[in-house]
Design an enzyme around this catalytic site. Structure first.
Site, PDB file in Angstrom:
ATOM      1  N   SER A 149      33.725  11.029   6.264  1.00 53.03           N
ATOM      2  CA  SER A 149      34.394  11.620   5.111  1.00 53.03           C
ATOM      3  C   SER A 149      33.454  12.476   4.284  1.00 53.03           C
ATOM      4  O   SER A 149      33.889  13.104   3.308  1.00 53.03           O
ATOM      5  CB  SER A 149      34.977  10.516   4.221  1.00 53.03           C
ATOM      6  OG  SER A 149      33.961   9.605   3.828  1.00 53.03           O
ATOM      7  N   HIS A 178      38.764  13.838  10.354  1.00 56.49           N
ATOM      8  CA  HIS A 178      38.759  12.943   9.194  1.00 56.49           C
ATOM      9  C   HIS A 178      40.186  12.524   8.852  1.00 56.49           C
ATOM     10  O   HIS A 178      40.933  13.259   8.211  1.00 56.49           O
ATOM     11  CB  HIS A 178      38.089  13.635   8.004  1.00 56.49           C
ATOM     12  CG  HIS A 178      38.101  12.797   6.761  1.00 56.49           C
ATOM     13  ND1 HIS A 178      38.175  13.344   5.495  1.00 56.49           N
ATOM     14  CD2 HIS A 178      38.068  11.450   6.592  1.00 56.49           C
ATOM     15  CE1 HIS A 178      38.182  12.373   4.601  1.00 56.49           C
ATOM     16  NE2 HIS A 178      38.123  11.217   5.241  1.00 56.49           N
ATOM     17  N   GLU A 190      41.696  16.142   8.303  1.00 53.71           N
ATOM     18  CA  GLU A 190      40.776  17.270   8.184  1.00 53.71           C
ATOM     19  C   GLU A 190      40.026  17.457   9.498  1.00 53.71           C
ATOM     20  O   GLU A 190      39.509  16.487  10.052  1.00 53.71           O
ATOM     21  CB  GLU A 190      39.740  17.010   7.093  1.00 53.71           C
ATOM     22  CG  GLU A 190      40.216  17.226   5.690  1.00 53.71           C
ATOM     23  CD  GLU A 190      39.093  17.023   4.693  1.00 53.71           C
ATOM     24  OE1 GLU A 190      38.853  17.925   3.883  1.00 53.71           O
ATOM     25  OE2 GLU A 190      38.457  15.947   4.710  1.00 53.71           O
ATOM     26  N   ASN A 228      37.681  15.115  -0.016  1.00 51.97           N
ATOM     27  CA  ASN A 228      36.815  14.355  -0.908  1.00 51.97           C
ATOM     28  C   ASN A 228      36.069  15.225  -1.904  1.00 51.97           C
ATOM     29  O   ASN A 228      35.645  14.730  -2.951  1.00 51.97           O
ATOM     30  CB  ASN A 228      35.844  13.507  -0.094  1.00 51.97           C
ATOM     31  CG  ASN A 228      36.530  12.288   0.484  1.00 51.97           C
ATOM     32  OD1 ASN A 228      37.409  11.715  -0.153  1.00 51.97           O
ATOM     33  ND2 ASN A 228      36.147  11.877   1.678  1.00 51.97           N
TER      34      ASN A 228
END
Length: 320
Positions: A149, A178, A190, A228
């Site tokens: 992440s 991800h 992702e 993130n």
């Protein structure tokens, strides 16, 4: 000197645009018949279960701990039973999905995998060691994906080169997929390319994630990627608001739920993600960018030190 710096920056921008926003079609995606998943925790198990259900591929689930494997598979059976009881699956479909999950504690059992997804904790050296081994064990056509992440894909890919960075035969097969938590529920994934990642690898990763019923977004290999980079500072700022007395726990979560139409407030969301995970990602963002706006909250660090990690430990901002 200033002109040279400006020219260099423009070159980087043009290179980045051509790499990440190119309209050139990638080569056809390779077919994935057997998946390997490294790590039988919440994320790894979720990925394995979705692959068995949606893509109906055989999944080799690897973990160094037999206890973790047993616990993970018991949880998978519980999820499948719940889906049957709610008529989301037939018993035959549930049995077929469970039969496709093959647990192992030996990395050598990934020697026939077409696609491997690593889903272990966010510890850089642990991931580097795993990828160095995967490059040796897995077939030369296999895609080597990480569920990281926050850790640089370029650095992870470099760990497969056996000290020879000019040899990209392994590093070109490395990509990030991800997944969001919980994997069976969240649609987004992702996809992140490192500098070494080939167009074919990227195309195969996108195509396979779509087979899993996911909606993909491609991100550049920068700290935190897309999700993130946006989400964690939001959660961290909410914790700072609590820490500095701007509002109490309920006030913070209630206003965000009812003011921005999100399903849960940032503090409850942090509990579900895991406060240790939130802290690890904020540390990466702070260290890699050098920007003080990513400094982790003192309260967040203290709660992790206390072992109050959220839902998985029974206590976080809420009690479970």
């Amino acid at each position: 000197m200033a002109a040279s710096i400006m020219l260099a920056r423009q070159t980087v921008r043009l290179w980045s645009r051509s790499r990440y926003f190119s309209s050139t079609a990638a080569r056809p995606a390779a077919e994935v018949k057997r998946l390997g998943v490294v790590g039988a925790g919440q994320m790894g198990l979720g990925i394995a279960l979705v692959a068995a259900q949606k893509a109906q591929v055989s999944v080799t689930l690897l973990d160094s701990s037999q206890t973790s494997l047993d616990k993970g598979l018991a949880f998978a059976e519980k999820i499948l039973a719940k889906d049957v009881s709610k008529q989301r699956l037939t018993q035959e479909q549930a049995d077929a999905a469970r039969a496709l999950l093959q647990p192992t504690t030996s990395i050598d059992d990934l020697s026939s995998a077409d696609f491997v997804i690593e889903a272990v904790p966010e510890i850089p050296q642990l991931k580097f060691d795993i990828f160095a081994k995967l490059a040796q064990v897995c077939p030369k056509h296999a895609i080597l994906a990480t569920n990281t992440s926050s850790i640089s894909i370029t650095r992870i890919a470099a760990s497969t080169s056996a000290g020879n960075p000019t040899d990209t035969s392994n590093s070109s097969r490395v990509v990030a997929t991800h997944f969001m938590n919980p994997v069976p529920v969240q649609k987004g994934v992702e996809i992140i390319s490192g500098l070494q990642t080939s167009a074919e690898t990227l195309g195969t990763a996108v195509a396979f994630c779509k087979r899993l019923g996911k909606i993909t977004s491609v991100s550049a290999d920068t700290p935190g990627f897309l999700a993130n980079r946006i989400l964690m500072p939001y959660i961290n700022e909410a914790i700072i608001c609590l820490e500095t007395g701007v509002g109490d726990r309920d006030a913070i979560d209630i206003i965000m739920k009812n003011g921005t139409n999100v399903p849960m407030g940032p503090l409850q969301l942090a509990d579900f993600i895991g406060l240790d995970t939130c802290l690890a990602i904020m540390k990466v963002l702070h260290t890699e960018t050098g920007d003080s706006k990513y400094r982790p909250s003192v309260l967040l660090k203290n709660m992790v030190d206390a072992g109050w990690l959220g839902k998985k430990s029974g206590k976080g901002f809420y009690d479970y």
